[in-house]
Scaffold this motif. Sequence first.
Motif, PDB file in Angstrom:
ATOM      1  N   VAL A 388       0.843  -1.201   0.000  1.00  0.00           N
ATOM      2  CA  VAL A 388       0.000   0.000   0.000  1.00  0.00           C
ATOM      3  C   VAL A 388       0.878   1.251   0.000  1.00  0.00           C
ATOM      4  CG1 VAL A 388      -1.710   1.328   1.313  1.00  0.00           C
ATOM      5  CG2 VAL A 388      -1.909  -1.172   1.158  1.00  0.00           C
ATOM      6  N   PHE A 389       1.929   1.219   0.798  1.00  0.00           N
ATOM      7  CA  PHE A 389       2.880   2.330   0.890  1.00  0.00           C
ATOM      8  C   PHE A 389       3.552   2.559  -0.469  1.00  0.00           C
ATOM      9  CE2 PHE A 389       6.847   4.428   2.044  1.00  0.00           C
ATOM     10  CZ  PHE A 389       6.474   5.276   3.072  1.00  0.00           C
ATOM     11  N   THR A 390       3.923   1.472  -1.137  1.00  0.00           N
ATOM     12  CA  THR A 390       4.555   1.559  -2.458  1.00  0.00           C
ATOM     13  C   THR A 390       3.640   2.252  -3.456  1.00  0.00           C
ATOM     14  OG1 THR A 390       5.871  -0.430  -2.084  1.00  0.00           O
ATOM     15  CG2 THR A 390       5.474   0.187  -4.374  1.00  0.00           C
ATOM     16  N   PHE A 391       2.372   1.900  -3.437  1.00  0.00           N
ATOM     17  CA  PHE A 391       1.399   2.530  -4.331  1.00  0.00           C
ATOM     18  C   PHE A 391       1.345   4.034  -4.092  1.00  0.00           C
ATOM     19  CE2 PHE A 391      -2.983   4.041  -4.993  1.00  0.00           C
ATOM     20  CZ  PHE A 391      -3.122   3.779  -6.355  1.00  0.00           C
ATOM     21  N   ALA A 392       1.380   4.440  -2.817  1.00  0.00           N
ATOM     22  CA  ALA A 392       1.323   5.865  -2.480  1.00  0.00           C
ATOM     23  C   ALA A 392       2.576   6.602  -2.949  1.00  0.00           C
ATOM     24  CB  ALA A 392       1.145   6.041  -0.974  1.00  0.00           C
ATOM     25  N   VAL A 393       3.728   5.958  -2.819  1.00  0.00           N
ATOM     26  CA  VAL A 393       4.990   6.586  -3.228  1.00  0.00           C
ATOM     27  C   VAL A 393       5.075   6.724  -4.741  1.00  0.00           C
ATOM     28  CG1 VAL A 393       7.514   6.264  -3.304  1.00  0.00           C
ATOM     29  CG2 VAL A 393       6.255   5.862  -1.170  1.00  0.00           C
ATOM     30  N   LEU A 394       4.546   5.748  -5.470  1.00  0.00           N
ATOM     31  CA  LEU A 394       4.673   5.727  -6.930  1.00  0.00           C
ATOM     32  C   LEU A 394       3.590   6.505  -7.669  1.00  0.00           C
ATOM     33  CD1 LEU A 394       5.818   2.049  -7.644  1.00  0.00           C
ATOM     34  CD2 LEU A 394       7.181   4.132  -7.740  1.00  0.00           C
ATOM     35  N   LYS A 395       2.694   7.166  -6.960  1.00  0.00           N
ATOM     36  CA  LYS A 395       1.675   7.962  -7.640  1.00  0.00           C
ATOM     37  C   LYS A 395       2.340   8.982  -8.562  1.00  0.00           C
ATOM     38  CE  LYS A 395      -2.364   7.860  -4.581  1.00  0.00           C
ATOM     39  NZ  LYS A 395      -3.289   8.682  -3.765  1.00  0.00           N
ATOM     40  N   PRO A 396       1.972   8.995  -9.849  1.00  0.00           N
ATOM     41  CA  PRO A 396       2.629   9.904 -10.800  1.00  0.00           C
ATOM     42  C   PRO A 396       2.521  11.375 -10.427  1.00  0.00           C
ATOM     43  CG  PRO A 396       1.346   8.240 -11.963  1.00  0.00           C
ATOM     44  CD  PRO A 396       0.994   8.108 -10.520  1.00  0.00           C
ATOM     45  N   ASN A 397       1.397  11.770  -9.846  1.00  0.00           N
ATOM     46  CA  ASN A 397       1.222  13.185  -9.523  1.00  0.00           C
ATOM     47  C   ASN A 397       1.946  13.611  -8.242  1.00  0.00           C
ATOM     48  OD1 ASN A 397      -0.506  11.693  -7.890  1.00  0.00           O
ATOM     49  ND2 ASN A 397      -2.016  13.345  -7.740  1.00  0.00           N
ATOM     50  N   LYS A 398       2.655  12.661  -7.601  1.00  0.00           N
ATOM     51  CA  LYS A 398       3.420  12.981  -6.396  1.00  0.00           C
ATOM     52  C   LYS A 398       4.927  12.940  -6.659  1.00  0.00           C
ATOM     53  CE  LYS A 398      -0.467  13.098  -4.103  1.00  0.00           C
ATOM     54  NZ  LYS A 398      -1.060  14.395  -3.703  1.00  0.00           N
ATOM     55  N   ARG A 399       5.299  12.876  -7.926  1.00  0.00           N
ATOM     56  CA  ARG A 399       6.711  12.740  -8.277  1.00  0.00           C
ATOM     57  C   ARG A 399       7.560  13.894  -7.734  1.00  0.00           C
ATOM     58  NH1 ARG A 399       9.166  10.055 -12.546  1.00  0.00           N
ATOM     59  NH2 ARG A 399       7.096   9.506 -13.351  1.00  0.00           N
ATOM     60  N   HIS A 400       7.000  15.109  -7.719  1.00  0.00           N
ATOM     61  CA  HIS A 400       7.797  16.277  -7.334  1.00  0.00           C
ATOM     62  C   HIS A 400       8.261  16.231  -5.873  1.00  0.00           C
ATOM     63  CE1 HIS A 400       3.589  17.286  -6.385  1.00  0.00           C
ATOM     64  NE2 HIS A 400       4.072  18.053  -5.426  1.00  0.00           N
ATOM     65  N   PHE A 401       7.579  15.449  -5.041  1.00  0.00           N
ATOM     66  CA  PHE A 401       8.011  15.334  -3.646  1.00  0.00           C
ATOM     67  C   PHE A 401       9.335  14.577  -3.509  1.00  0.00           C
ATOM     68  CE2 PHE A 401       3.412  15.970  -3.157  1.00  0.00           C
ATOM     69  CZ  PHE A 401       3.389  16.938  -2.163  1.00  0.00           C
ATOM     70  N   TYR A 402       9.723  13.883  -4.546  1.00  0.00           N
ATOM     71  CA  TYR A 402      10.923  13.042  -4.494  1.00  0.00           C
ATOM     72  C   TYR A 402      12.053  13.583  -5.356  1.00  0.00           C
ATOM     73  CZ  TYR A 402       7.473   9.978  -2.399  1.00  0.00           C
ATOM     74  OH  TYR A 402       6.490   9.472  -1.589  1.00  0.00           O
ATOM     75  N   GLN A 403      11.878  14.781  -5.912  1.00  0.00           N
ATOM     76  CA  GLN A 403      12.938  15.399  -6.701  1.00  0.00           C
ATOM     77  C   GLN A 403      14.017  15.930  -5.762  1.00  0.00           C
ATOM     78  OE1 GLN A 403      13.108  15.316 -10.051  1.00  0.00           O
ATOM     79  NE2 GLN A 403      11.225  14.122 -10.010  1.00  0.00           N
ATOM     80  N   GLU A 404      15.249  15.896  -6.252  1.00  0.00           N
ATOM     81  CA  GLU A 404      16.364  16.308  -5.401  1.00  0.00           C
ATOM     82  C   GLU A 404      16.899  17.692  -5.736  1.00  0.00           C
ATOM     83  OE1 GLU A 404      19.228  12.946  -4.940  1.00  0.00           O
ATOM     84  OE2 GLU A 404      17.676  11.870  -6.040  1.00  0.00           O
ATOM     85  N   GLU A 405      16.461  18.265  -6.858  1.00  0.00           N
ATOM     86  CA  GLU A 405      16.912  19.607  -7.199  1.00  0.00           C
ATOM     87  C   GLU A 405      16.065  20.626  -6.454  1.00  0.00           C
ATOM     88  OE1 GLU A 405      15.996  17.354  -9.419  1.00  0.00           O
ATOM     89  OE2 GLU A 405      17.962  16.699 -10.150  1.00  0.00           O
ATOM     90  N   GLU A 406      16.696  21.698  -6.047  1.00  0.00           N
ATOM     91  CA  GLU A 406      16.031  22.717  -5.227  1.00  0.00           C
ATOM     92  C   GLU A 406      14.805  23.300  -5.916  1.00  0.00           C
ATOM     93  OE1 GLU A 406      15.473  24.435  -1.812  1.00  0.00           O
ATOM     94  OE2 GLU A 406      17.416  23.466  -2.134  1.00  0.00           O
ATOM     95  N   GLU A 407      14.939  23.550  -7.220  1.00  0.00           N
ATOM     96  CA  GLU A 407      13.833  24.201  -7.928  1.00  0.00           C
ATOM     97  C   GLU A 407      12.619  23.312  -8.081  1.00  0.00           C
ATOM     98  OE1 GLU A 407      16.819  22.663 -11.024  1.00  0.00           O
ATOM     99  OE2 GLU A 407      16.828  23.744  -9.110  1.00  0.00           O
ATOM    100  N   SER A 408      12.794  22.005  -7.823  1.00  0.00           N
ATOM    101  CA  SER A 408      11.675  21.074  -7.980  1.00  0.00           C
ATOM    102  C   SER A 408      10.839  20.946  -6.716  1.00  0.00           C
ATOM    103  CB  SER A 408      12.193  19.683  -8.374  1.00  0.00           C
ATOM    104  OG  SER A 408      12.840  19.735  -9.613  1.00  0.00           O
ATOM    105  N   ASN A 409      11.314  21.565  -5.658  1.00  0.00           N
ATOM    106  CA  ASN A 409      10.588  21.425  -4.394  1.00  0.00           C
ATOM    107  C   ASN A 409       9.353  22.314  -4.374  1.00  0.00           C
ATOM    108  OD1 ASN A 409       9.963  20.730  -1.800  1.00  0.00           O
ATOM    109  ND2 ASN A 409      11.345  22.226  -0.866  1.00  0.00           N
ATOM    110  N   ALA A 410       8.212  21.678  -4.563  1.00  0.00           N
ATOM    111  CA  ALA A 410       6.977  22.453  -4.654  1.00  0.00           C
ATOM    112  C   ALA A 410       6.142  22.407  -3.392  1.00  0.00           C
ATOM    113  CB  ALA A 410       6.146  21.938  -5.829  1.00  0.00           C
ATOM    114  N   ILE A 411       6.678  21.759  -2.346  1.00  0.00           N
ATOM    115  CA  ILE A 411       5.826  21.521  -1.187  1.00  0.00           C
ATOM    116  C   ILE A 411       5.429  22.796  -0.456  1.00  0.00           C
ATOM    117  CG2 ILE A 411       7.778  21.146   0.365  1.00  0.00           C
ATOM    118  CD1 ILE A 411       6.001  19.129   1.800  1.00  0.00           C
TER     119      ILE A 411
END
Length: 413
Positions: A388-411
Amino acid sequence: MINSLSGWKHPALLLCSIGISNIGNFIYLVAINIIVYQLTGSAAAVAGLWVIGPLTNIITKVWTGSFIDYRSKRKVMMVTYIIRAAFIAMIPLATNMVVLYGILVILSMANAFFTPSSMTYVTILIPREKRKRFNSMRSFASSGAFIIGPSVGGSMILLTSIETTLWLNALFFIIPAILLVFLPEKENIDKAAIPRLTVSQVIHDFTVVRAFMSKHTYVSAIYFGFIIIMIFSFAMDAQEVVFTQQVVGLSEFDYSLLISITGIGSVTGAVLLSIFSNKLSLRYMIIVGLVMMTIGYVIYAFSWSFSSIVIGFVILGFFNVFLNAGIMTFYQNNVPVEVMGRVTSIYQLMQSAIQVIFILAIGIVADVVSLRLTIVTLSLVMLLAAFVFTFAVLKPNKRHFYQEEEESNAIAK
């Protein structure tokens, strides 16, 4: 090249500080178990050591975040190191269990301050694009300490005495405190603006944390989900000695060997992660680490022999470092440093409260039904939760939470 090395000077010092203190933690763990057993001759008194940390957290985590967020994280870390060194050195002077448990509570309180402050200081000191690599190397340092610490502690006890070992153990916290002196103060703390630590201030800070969790529901859900899944592993670990010896039939030597092999698996995983972390995405570090670690627990739960438990423990030890480094990087990238101390403390407060309740419940259930059935059920529920956790992490619309570049941090937007 020179600039690159210079850029890693401060992270290297911080890694050394944390790594040395981790070794000190394991030396302390070996020594305190022995000294408590020597004083009492009671296995229950030794088991009580497992409860002191969570119970202390429940009391202190209510207000530690309110203290930490308004003060220098580096100085808080230094003070907790010095307190731990001083009170570990006092343990041999304890005349009875009341005094000893009092010292252990103070040590647990110091650790309760250290964890949120170190999490925040790492976030402040290490640039976003380097955090995954740093956390991977930190996992290596922690895994190495898992093997080195008990070995050093056991050798020191054999060569000297339990009292001398504890006095020498204090150096493993004094040295990290000295190393922190050479690290930069990254915060501009206005002492006049620091609020008094009052009940109303603590209540206000609780509302700040609640507002953060309400606004950033995805980050809160992912991290809280991780905590819940890890509580399953903690509950199984608490029954580990009984399960391996009474249910599977391993000897004490087999169990000791099993722990060493698990440590080797962790170190191997940490070494590979340190080398290849830049080639692995944060999402896949988290989900592969979690699913494979859980599979390791399932193999362990169904095991009937030493060899099958070894397979399960090597797998869970190897992939646990992937999960921890990944989730720590995710957390640091998505929680603002301004509230990180308070948010971390509240999460750990909830974790400790659930841990105490869960471990007591599992102990009762294991007495009513078989321990084998209890461990198997826990592992299978943990595996289901991992998917269940894997499904939540792999949601396509949540990709930006896992970006490592500063400009990608939209939180924060």
